[in-house]
Design a protein around this motif. Structure first.
Motif, PDB file in Angstrom:
ATOM      1  N   ARG A   1      21.076  61.435  10.691  1.00 34.12           N
ATOM      2  CA  ARG A   1      19.701  61.053  10.351  1.00 34.12           C
ATOM      3  C   ARG A   1      18.803  62.271  10.185  1.00 34.12           C
ATOM      4  NH1 ARG A   1      15.147  59.499  13.226  1.00 34.12           N
ATOM      5  NH2 ARG A   1      16.151  59.792  15.248  1.00 34.12           N
ATOM      6  N   ARG A   2      19.143  63.351  10.873  1.00 29.24           N
ATOM      7  CA  ARG A   2      18.334  64.569  10.810  1.00 29.24           C
ATOM      8  C   ARG A   2      18.863  65.583   9.806  1.00 29.24           C
ATOM      9  NH1 ARG A   2      17.756  62.215  15.630  1.00 29.24           N
ATOM     10  NH2 ARG A   2      15.733  62.364  16.658  1.00 29.24           N
ATOM     11  N   GLY A   3      19.792  65.175   8.969  1.00 28.65           N
ATOM     12  CA  GLY A   3      20.212  66.016   7.859  1.00 28.65           C
ATOM     13  C   GLY A   3      21.306  67.009   8.155  1.00 28.65           C
ATOM     14  N   TYR A   4      22.033  66.843   9.244  1.00 28.59           N
ATOM     15  CA  TYR A   4      23.153  67.739   9.543  1.00 28.59           C
ATOM     16  C   TYR A   4      24.301  67.510   8.555  1.00 28.59           C
ATOM     17  CZ  TYR A   4      21.657  69.849  13.965  1.00 28.59           C
ATOM     18  OH  TYR A   4      21.007  70.598  14.920  1.00 28.59           O
ATOM     19  N   ASP A   5      25.035  68.569   8.265  1.00 30.33           N
ATOM     20  CA  ASP A   5      26.185  68.477   7.369  1.00 30.33           C
ATOM     21  C   ASP A   5      27.263  67.588   7.993  1.00 30.33           C
ATOM     22  OD1 ASP A   5      27.799  69.553   5.018  1.00 30.33           O
ATOM     23  OD2 ASP A   5      29.069  70.119   6.717  1.00 30.33           O
ATOM     24  N   LYS A   6      27.770  66.635   7.219  1.00 30.62           N
ATOM     25  CA  LYS A   6      28.700  65.657   7.786  1.00 30.62           C
ATOM     26  C   LYS A   6      30.040  66.285   8.176  1.00 30.62           C
ATOM     27  CE  LYS A   6      30.121  64.120   3.140  1.00 30.62           C
ATOM     28  NZ  LYS A   6      30.254  62.938   2.260  1.00 30.62           N
ATOM     29  N   VAL A   7      30.461  67.331   7.469  1.00 33.82           N
ATOM     30  CA  VAL A   7      31.718  68.006   7.836  1.00 33.82           C
ATOM     31  C   VAL A   7      31.556  68.735   9.166  1.00 33.82           C
ATOM     32  CG1 VAL A   7      33.372  69.786   7.156  1.00 33.82           C
ATOM     33  CG2 VAL A   7      32.471  68.204   5.435  1.00 33.82           C
ATOM     34  N   LEU A   8      30.422  69.416   9.346  1.00 26.42           N
ATOM     35  CA  LEU A   8      30.152  70.106  10.604  1.00 26.42           C
ATOM     36  C   LEU A   8      30.085  69.120  11.760  1.00 26.42           C
ATOM     37  CD1 LEU A   8      29.402  72.750  12.096  1.00 26.42           C
ATOM     38  CD2 LEU A   8      27.002  72.218  11.599  1.00 26.42           C
ATOM     39  N   ILE A   9      29.390  68.005  11.553  1.00 26.46           N
ATOM     40  CA  ILE A   9      29.267  66.983  12.602  1.00 26.46           C
ATOM     41  C   ILE A   9      30.638  66.482  13.032  1.00 26.46           C
ATOM     42  CG2 ILE A   9      28.460  64.655  13.101  1.00 26.46           C
ATOM     43  CD1 ILE A   9      26.186  65.135  11.127  1.00 26.46           C
ATOM     44  N   SER A  10      31.465  66.143  12.051  1.00 23.25           N
ATOM     45  CA  SER A  10      32.793  65.618  12.349  1.00 23.25           C
ATOM     46  C   SER A  10      33.614  66.608  13.166  1.00 23.25           C
ATOM     47  CB  SER A  10      33.514  65.285  11.037  1.00 23.25           C
ATOM     48  OG  SER A  10      34.850  64.922  11.275  1.00 23.25           O
ATOM     49  N   GLY A  11      33.572  67.887  12.794  1.00 20.22           N
ATOM     50  CA  GLY A  11      34.316  68.896  13.533  1.00 20.22           C
ATOM     51  C   GLY A  11      33.817  69.070  14.946  1.00 20.22           C
ATOM     52  N   VAL A  12      32.497  69.070  15.125  1.00 20.06           N
ATOM     53  CA  VAL A  12      31.907  69.243  16.455  1.00 20.06           C
ATOM     54  C   VAL A  12      32.345  68.115  17.386  1.00 20.06           C
ATOM     55  CG1 VAL A  12      29.725  69.093  17.727  1.00 20.06           C
ATOM     56  CG2 VAL A  12      29.929  70.639  15.777  1.00 20.06           C
ATOM     57  N   ILE A  13      32.290  66.883  16.907  1.00 17.56           N
ATOM     58  CA  ILE A  13      32.623  65.738  17.754  1.00 17.56           C
ATOM     59  C   ILE A  13      34.109  65.712  18.078  1.00 17.56           C
ATOM     60  CG2 ILE A  13      32.739  63.213  17.817  1.00 17.56           C
ATOM     61  CD1 ILE A  13      30.069  63.217  16.302  1.00 17.56           C
ATOM     62  N   GLN A  14      34.944  65.979  17.087  1.00 20.26           N
ATOM     63  CA  GLN A  14      36.387  65.976  17.351  1.00 20.26           C
ATOM     64  C   GLN A  14      36.805  67.139  18.251  1.00 20.26           C
ATOM     65  OE1 GLN A  14      39.028  64.635  13.862  1.00 20.26           O
ATOM     66  NE2 GLN A  14      37.170  65.352  12.864  1.00 20.26           N
ATOM     67  N   GLY A  15      36.303  68.334  17.947  1.00 22.72           N
ATOM     68  CA  GLY A  15      36.642  69.487  18.784  1.00 22.72           C
ATOM     69  C   GLY A  15      36.112  69.337  20.193  1.00 22.72           C
ATOM     70  N   GLY A  16      34.855  68.897  20.313  1.00 20.11           N
ATOM     71  CA  GLY A  16      34.260  68.747  21.634  1.00 20.11           C
ATOM     72  C   GLY A  16      34.931  67.677  22.469  1.00 20.11           C
ATOM     73  N   SER A  17      35.304  66.558  21.848  1.00 19.93           N
ATOM     74  CA  SER A  17      35.931  65.472  22.615  1.00 19.93           C
ATOM     75  C   SER A  17      37.302  65.875  23.132  1.00 19.93           C
ATOM     76  CB  SER A  17      36.051  64.217  21.742  1.00 19.93           C
ATOM     77  OG  SER A  17      36.938  64.436  20.660  1.00 19.93           O
ATOM     78  N   SER A  18      37.984  66.786  22.443  1.00 18.20           N
ATOM     79  CA  SER A  18      39.315  67.194  22.888  1.00 18.20           C
ATOM     80  C   SER A  18      39.278  67.981  24.193  1.00 18.20           C
ATOM     81  CB  SER A  18      40.006  68.034  21.807  1.00 18.20           C
ATOM     82  OG  SER A  18      39.326  69.254  21.604  1.00 18.20           O
ATOM     83  N   LEU A  19      38.080  68.461  24.596  1.00 19.87           N
ATOM     84  CA  LEU A  19      37.957  69.190  25.857  1.00 19.87           C
ATOM     85  C   LEU A  19      38.264  68.307  27.059  1.00 19.87           C
ATOM     86  CD1 LEU A  19      34.673  71.126  25.033  1.00 19.87           C
ATOM     87  CD2 LEU A  19      36.925  72.154  25.277  1.00 19.87           C
ATOM     88  N   GLY A  20      38.269  66.992  26.845  1.00 24.24           N
ATOM     89  CA  GLY A  20      38.490  66.058  27.951  1.00 24.24           C
ATOM     90  C   GLY A  20      39.823  66.204  28.640  1.00 24.24           C
ATOM     91  N   ILE A  21      40.827  66.753  27.942  1.00 25.87           N
ATOM     92  CA  ILE A  21      42.139  66.869  28.576  1.00 25.87           C
ATOM     93  C   ILE A  21      42.373  68.255  29.164  1.00 25.87           C
ATOM     94  CG2 ILE A  21      43.132  65.074  27.133  1.00 25.87           C
ATOM     95  CD1 ILE A  21      44.493  67.247  25.501  1.00 25.87           C
ATOM     96  N   LEU A  22      41.360  69.127  29.136  1.00 23.28           N
ATOM     97  CA  LEU A  22      41.514  70.465  29.712  1.00 23.28           C
ATOM     98  C   LEU A  22      40.577  70.694  30.893  1.00 23.28           C
ATOM     99  CD1 LEU A  22      42.955  73.186  29.499  1.00 23.28           C
ATOM    100  CD2 LEU A  22      41.193  73.940  27.899  1.00 23.28           C
ATOM    101  N   ILE A  23      39.321  70.288  30.740  1.00 18.95           N
ATOM    102  CA  ILE A  23      38.341  70.482  31.823  1.00 18.95           C
ATOM    103  C   ILE A  23      38.566  69.410  32.892  1.00 18.95           C
ATOM    104  CG2 ILE A  23      35.886  70.408  32.385  1.00 18.95           C
ATOM    105  CD1 ILE A  23      35.336  71.602  29.642  1.00 18.95           C
ATOM    106  N   PRO A  24      38.653  69.786  34.161  1.00 18.76           N
ATOM    107  CA  PRO A  24      38.933  68.801  35.218  1.00 18.76           C
ATOM    108  C   PRO A  24      37.792  67.806  35.366  1.00 18.76           C
ATOM    109  CG  PRO A  24      38.349  70.949  36.158  1.00 18.76           C
ATOM    110  CD  PRO A  24      38.487  71.150  34.671  1.00 18.76           C
ATOM    111  N   PRO A  25      38.137  66.540  35.753  1.00 14.89           N
ATOM    112  CA  PRO A  25      39.468  66.067  36.101  1.00 14.89           C
ATOM    113  C   PRO A  25      40.255  65.608  34.870  1.00 14.89           C
ATOM    114  CG  PRO A  25      37.869  64.350  36.539  1.00 14.89           C
ATOM    115  CD  PRO A  25      37.091  65.532  36.027  1.00 14.89           C
ATOM    116  N   SER A  26      41.322  66.319  34.528  1.00 18.32           N
ATOM    117  CA  SER A  26      42.112  66.017  33.341  1.00 18.32           C
ATOM    118  C   SER A  26      43.245  65.066  33.687  1.00 18.32           C
ATOM    119  CB  SER A  26      42.679  67.310  32.754  1.00 18.32           C
ATOM    120  OG  SER A  26      43.684  67.030  31.812  1.00 18.32           O
TER     121      SER A  26
END
Length: 445
Positions: free
Chosen positions: A133-158
């Motif tokens: 809604r605020r005009g962010y690039d959709k490719v950047l958004i997709s990468g941020v969410i996918q990359g950031g969510s993958s941290l769930g299996i490394l940062i405790p409690p994993s």
């Protein structure tokens, strides 16, 4: 038929069943049970029962449902959404600030849940619409969410590290501490990438208008209080554990109870919330229990055939490979398998072969299986976001609006996958990144 051929047939049968779309635990368990009955006769029926008792005697398994429940109740009760609103106010004036705030949100959700799925769901349903809604690039958004969510299996409690710890017979507490610094390092590299991209091309990540961020001080303080709740729960839970007041299982119970109390105090604790959270917790917990049971049974048969000794003989004695060459070969195989299989399938396939071999290698430092667990977990993160079958790719497609296409999703993940590979290289070059913190911590239980 030679034992080597039997081991090869077991391995090939399992891979074929997994590629054909069978459930992971069913494919692995079927091959283990079938091979045991054919090799050892009716007496092999005791094998799965022995593994069940071994599994249920492992006290740390009690943490699984506790941490999963904690993450889901914070998500379903809207407490995670309050946290994002607070981050939105804090970072909105920065170039790329909402993307940076989303990464911080993913780190915090990871620290509360331990599953990639929860971070992805929260990011895609809360953060993604706001940034679009605020005009962010959709490719950047997709990468941020996918990359950031993958941290769930490394940062405790994993939760994935619980699975690895069970199969490798390593303390989960040490594995969690080992993953903390590499996880925060990776999150920092993600933030650095977003900052650089936003500086080079401001159109990708515009700042939020002042009108949206100008609010009375009282409203800002109210928003801050709402957002602080997840922080308070996490630090209270881990603080008791780190300073030795609670064991790992007791700490997980503290976290689950604190999350429930937070939902009650906010007036969001309803029968619907209890039912949905309990069903999701039960489903995920049972899935992991079946996976671990199948992996233990398969490993018992596979090891009984002498497959590990055969691999050791080929790599170390016949080929005379350098230990670091073997580790690099293992990581390359993980990355290739990660393009086609999920993390649990990868672990169960290679654990009977790789884990005993890593224990035998002379890498020049102690706690090699703890260190290797971090490498494996980071590689799992790559598996989540790499084509053609990365789990997060398809989950993102199902959660994202129509304007974000599958091509956009595929294009978005490569910078983050490369950052993960860089983190793997850093942990291999500097093992202390993973091993320093576990050596400093002395925890109860």
């Amino acid at each position: 038929m030679s034992y080597e051929m039997i081991a090869l047939l077991m391995f090939a049968s399992m891979v074929i069943l997994l590629v054909s779309g069978q459930r992971v635990f069913a494919a692995i368990g079927f091959v283990a049970a079938g091979a045991a009955l054919l090799l050892y006769g009716p007496g092999a029926a005791d094998l799965p029962f022995n593994q069940v008792f071994k599994l249920f005697n492992w006290y740390a398994m009690l943490t699984l449902p506790m941490f999963i429940y904690m993450g889901y109740i914070l998500s379903e009760s809207g407490i995670a959404e309050d946290l994002y609103k607070m981050l939105h106010v804090w970072f909105g004036r920065l170039r790329g600030g909402l993307a940076i705030g989303t990464i911080f949100l993913m780190v915090i959700i990871s620290a509360m849940n331990g599953l990639s799925v929860a971070g992805m769901a929260i990011g895609a349903t809360i953060a993604l619409p706001e940034m679009l809604r605020r005009g962010y690039d959709k490719v950047l958004i997709s990468g941020v969410i996918q990359g950031g969510s993958s941290l769930g299996i490394l940062i405790p409690p994993s939760v994935v590290m619980v699975l690895y710890g069970m199969i490798a017979r390593q303390p989960v507490s040490k594995l969690w501490f080992a993953g903390l610094i590499p996880g925060l390092l990776m999150a920092g590299l993600f933030v650095l990438y977003v900052v650089i991209r936003a500086r080079l091309n401001p159109k990708l990540a515009p700042t939020v208008a002042d009108e949206e961020l100008n609010m009375p001080l009282g409203e800002k303080l109210k928003l801050a209080r709402a957002g602080i709740v997840p922080f308070a729960i996490f630090f209270f839970m881990t603080g008791l554990f780190v300073f030795g007041y609670t064991s790992l299982v007791e700490s997980s119970a503290v976290g689950a109870s604190a999350a429930t109390l937070a939902a009650i105090l906010k007036g969001r604790f309803t029968w619907r919330l209890v039912r949905e959270t309990s069903m999701k917790t039960l489903a995920v917990s049972c899935m992991f229990l079946w996976l671990i049971l199948a992996a233990l049974a398969f490993g018992a048969v596979f090891d009984g055939l002498g497959a590990v000794k055969a691999i050791e003989s080929v790599f170390i004695h016949q080929w005379d490979l350098n230990p670091w060459t073997i580790i690099i070969m293992m990581q390359v195989s993980f990355i290739i398998m990660g393009m086609f299989l999920d993390d649990t399938a990868m672990l169960v396939i290679v654990a009977p072969l790789y884990i005993p071999l890593v224990k035998l290698l002379d890498l020049g430092f102690d706690n090699q299986l703890i260190w290797f667990g971090v490498l494996y977990t980071i590689t799992c993160q790559i598996a989540y976001i790499t084509p053609p079958f990365g789990y997060n790719l398809f989950l993102m497609r199902s959660l994202a609006p129509k304007e974000i296409t599958l091509i956009d999703i595929y294009k978005s993940i490569w910078p983050f996958a490369l950052i993960m590979m860089l983190t793997i290289a850093l942990v291999m070059i500097f093992p202390g990144l993973a091993l320093w913190l576990p050596e400093q911590m002395r925890v109860k239980g």
